[in-house]
Design an enzyme around this catalytic site. Sequence first.
Site, PDB file in Angstrom:
ATOM      1  N   PHE A 385       0.798  -1.179  -0.011  1.00 52.00           N
ATOM      2  CA  PHE A 385      -0.027   0.026  -0.072  1.00 52.00           C
ATOM      3  C   PHE A 385       0.810   1.336  -0.044  1.00 52.00           C
ATOM      4  CE2 PHE A 385      -2.046  -3.239   2.764  1.00 52.00           C
ATOM      5  CZ  PHE A 385      -2.955  -3.778   1.760  1.00 52.00           C
ATOM      6  N   CYS A 386       1.946   1.080  -0.763  1.00 50.40           N
ATOM      7  CA  CYS A 386       2.996   2.433  -0.726  1.00 50.40           C
ATOM      8  C   CYS A 386       3.005   2.944   0.713  1.00 50.40           C
ATOM      9  CB  CYS A 386       2.335   3.644  -1.572  1.00 50.40           C
ATOM     10  SG  CYS A 386       2.026   2.999  -3.210  1.00 50.40           S
ATOM     11  N   ALA A 387       3.193   1.847   1.516  1.00 53.85           N
ATOM     12  CA  ALA A 387       3.603   2.555   2.967  1.00 53.85           C
ATOM     13  C   ALA A 387       4.401   1.333   3.639  1.00 53.85           C
ATOM     14  CB  ALA A 387       2.199   2.380   3.647  1.00 53.85           C
TER      15      ALA A 387
END
Length: 477
Positions: A385-387
């Site tokens: 999740f781009c995290a």
Amino acid sequence: MTALAELSCPTADSAFSAGDVAALPAVLPVVGSDTLVPLVDGRSVPYANLDVAASAPALRSVADRVTEVLPLYASVHRGAGYLSQVSTALYEAARRTVGSFVGAREDDVTVVTRNTTDSLNLLAGCVPANPDGTPGRVLVLDVEHHANLLPWQRSGGATVLAGGVSVAETLSGLRAELARFDYALLAVTGASNVTGESLPVADVVRIAHDAGARVVLDGAQLVPHRGFSLAETGVDYVAFSGHKTYAPFGAGALVGRRDWLDAGTPYLAGGGAVRQVRVDGTDWQPAPARHEAGSPNVVGAVALAAACDALAGLDPAALHAHEATLRAALVAGLSALDGVQVVSVWPDAVDPVGVVTFSVTGHDPGLVAAYLSAEHGIGVRDGRFCAHPLLARLGYDEGAIRASVGVGTSGAEVVRLVDAVRAYVEEGPQVRYAVVDGCWTVVDDPRPVPAGSGLEGLFATAAAGFLADAAGCGPAD
Ligand code: PLP
């Protein structure tokens, strides 16, 4: 049907009947809610779009507005023609609508950008340097989406602080760090794109302002789901995306204090951002023109304004009840399943938005997501999740699965997801899957390419690879 008003605002623990949830209608009509998608068993079912946090479908009213203004579309800002002037007026009116939607103060500036990533990169070029010329200090938590992490890292002034295990611990960590140095800015999420949870904005603003730092809120997941006001909260800047706000026409916004935006590095160098160009130098415009060089996205801005109008016209309590009910049903339904864990970063967070991330012990998130699509017609997101820093800290290096809801989501879609995950846990997938080019795909996928998509000439069936191409997957991002 259960009327929205009859539902209280439930928490994850509250009791409500599955029948109530299944009957809950969407709040607003969205384009594509009746689109049928093929399953591997040959049936077709309405697509259950539970990936709204990534990109939300267009509101019907937004699509209608775009159709309405397209015949009026012409060049903006420099055209003498009648429609050029109409288009310029539409663009500037859209800017005002977007600003007021997030409670802009009188002297705030609304810059029309492409999306949240664009907005935060723009602001990173406007943080004033320290008196010794080094980059201004920016404090950011490790819970952030990369869009609210990498611009600050690249500017050279970032300190990335690990979030605590509770809201209280995280706030006290922020307070302590802000006291150590003269920070110019605290960059914080309005709602996590992994868990939907957030820190209380009022506390964040107080702590930052007491220490002399400004606050930028990454509003990508908050603004489409809750009323938000710069003026009421004291937040200095907010960034958000049109495509997550039911207006997928390429515009987003950065709204906030004028002084930094007037003085900062022009985001794009080019026409429209300048007062005077000489061969040996340039005088730049103040914001917003300073940061909007090139031909602006008129249609995108008008679409975003139409979405803001539609959301502003909803009863906030009904909007909240709808989303809270769907979220609670997801959390309760998924956590009741054997081997399924729901991810939380701050279990004491109040009022999370409709984003729920979960894992199925011992099962690759990519396989579960591929199964949900192929056997149930449900769209979710899997990966990190781009995290990445947050997923690593929480022990989900292999990623997880995320379901997210919005105004176009019905209770029946949420019930479908919980039932499908239950069937997976109890019986496993019914067809064979394999990893191809790093992406989970159905072996000999029989699903046809959608008629009218323009892809028919390129691929014969899903087995020929269009789904894998489209997924573009690889190491879970
Ligand atoms: N911030 C958060 C919390 C997000 O969820 C996202 C996208 O998922 C972004 C920033 C980046 O948004 P965009 O891709 O629209 O720039």
